[in-house]
Design an enzyme around this catalytic site. Structure first.
Site, short mmCIF file in Angstrom:
data_model
loop_
_atom_site.label_atom_id
_atom_site.label_comp_id
_atom_site.label_asym_id
_atom_site.label_seq_id
_atom_site.Cartn_x
_atom_site.Cartn_y
_atom_site.Cartn_z
N HIS A 1 -1.70 25.75 -24.41
CA HIS A 1 -0.72 25.32 -23.60
C HIS A 1 0.78 26.05 -24.16
CE1 HIS A 1 -1.45 22.95 -27.35
NE2 HIS A 1 -0.20 23.07 -27.57
N HIS B 1 4.65 25.62 -24.63
CA HIS B 1 5.87 24.74 -24.93
C HIS B 1 6.76 25.43 -24.34
CE1 HIS B 1 4.11 22.33 -28.35
NE2 HIS B 1 3.26 23.38 -28.46
P1 5GP Z 1 0.60 22.17 -30.51
O1 5GP Z 1 0.76 21.86 -31.93
O2 5GP Z 1 -0.90 21.85 -30.23
O3 5GP Z 1 0.93 23.40 -30.00
O4 5GP Z 1 1.14 21.02 -29.63
C1 5GP Z 1 0.70 20.06 -28.92
C2 5GP Z 1 1.62 19.34 -28.17
O5 5GP Z 1 1.12 18.25 -27.37
C3 5GP Z 1 2.89 18.44 -29.26
O6 5GP Z 1 4.05 18.94 -28.89
C4 5GP Z 1 2.45 17.11 -28.89
O7 5GP Z 1 3.53 16.20 -28.66
C5 5GP Z 1 1.95 17.07 -27.34
N1 5GP Z 1 0.92 15.86 -27.06
C6 5GP Z 1 -0.03 15.52 -27.83
N2 5GP Z 1 -0.73 14.66 -27.04
C7 5GP Z 1 -0.04 14.40 -25.74
C8 5GP Z 1 -0.38 13.26 -24.75
O8 5GP Z 1 -1.11 12.55 -24.69
N3 5GP Z 1 0.71 13.54 -23.97
C9 5GP Z 1 1.64 14.31 -23.87
N4 5GP Z 1 2.53 14.50 -22.77
N5 5GP Z 1 1.83 15.35 -24.79
C10 5GP Z 1 1.11 15.19 -25.85
#
Ligand code: 5GP
Ligand code: ZN
Length: 138
Positions: A101, A103
């Site tokens: 993903h 951001h």
């Molecule tokens: P990472 O640390 O993997 O780069 O970021 C994961 C992101 O996914 C985090 O910013 C977290 O807030 C978001 N996230 C985790 N679970 C969910 C969810 O169920 N729905 C949404 N909309 N975002 C999520």
């Protein structure tokens, strides 16, 4: 292909709700549930790939196109000064959801979203060795 226990696969297939910003056949953009700033958005391929380097280029290019369009819309809608695009890959890099993903994090001058960027240093010799080592693995 969707992974059964992957939260973003569940969002992509509609099993878990999200606040959708945009979708097409292969890409979905939705608001992050724990925003670092107002409008923090995630852009994902609908198919499951763990890391950027595992995602086929034709899918990745579609995702990046949406990142650009969504970023432009965020700036227009929120009037922010800029945005960061971030893609964490692997646990050491802070990846918590193991479905690639991007951001899109809206930024305003003087906000405290990222407070520190610790620059290091590298000698010319070190840089040359490093560049060679990496190049040989392409
Ligand atoms: P990472 O640390 O993997 O780069 O970021 C994961 C992101 O996914 C985090 O910013 C977290 O807030 C978001 N996230 C985790 N679970 C969910 C969810 O169920 N729905 C949404 N909309 N975002 C999520
Ligand atoms: Zn997934």
């Amino acid at each position: 292909m969707a992974l059964q226990d992957c939260i973003f696969c569940k969002i992509a297939t509609g099993q878990i709700p999200c606040h959708k910003i945009y979708e097409n056949d292969s890409v979905l953009a939705f608001l992050d549930i724990g925003p670092l700033s107002e409008g923090h958005t995630l852009v994902i391929p609908k198919a499951h790939f763990e890391k950027l380097d595992q995602c086929p280029p034709e899918i990745l290019s579609g995702v990046i196109q949406v990142v650009g369009n969504v970023s432009r819309a965020i700036v227009s809608a929120l009037g922010c000064d800029g945005y960061n695009v971030l893609c964490n890959n692997g646990m050491a890099a802070g990846q918590e959801v193991h479905h690639i993903h991007f951001h899109v994090i809206p930024r305003t001058s003087g906000d405290d979203v990222f407070t520190e960027w610790k620059s290091g240093s590298c000698s010319k010799d070190q840089a040359e060795l490093l560049a060679n080592r990496i190049t040989q693995n392409l």
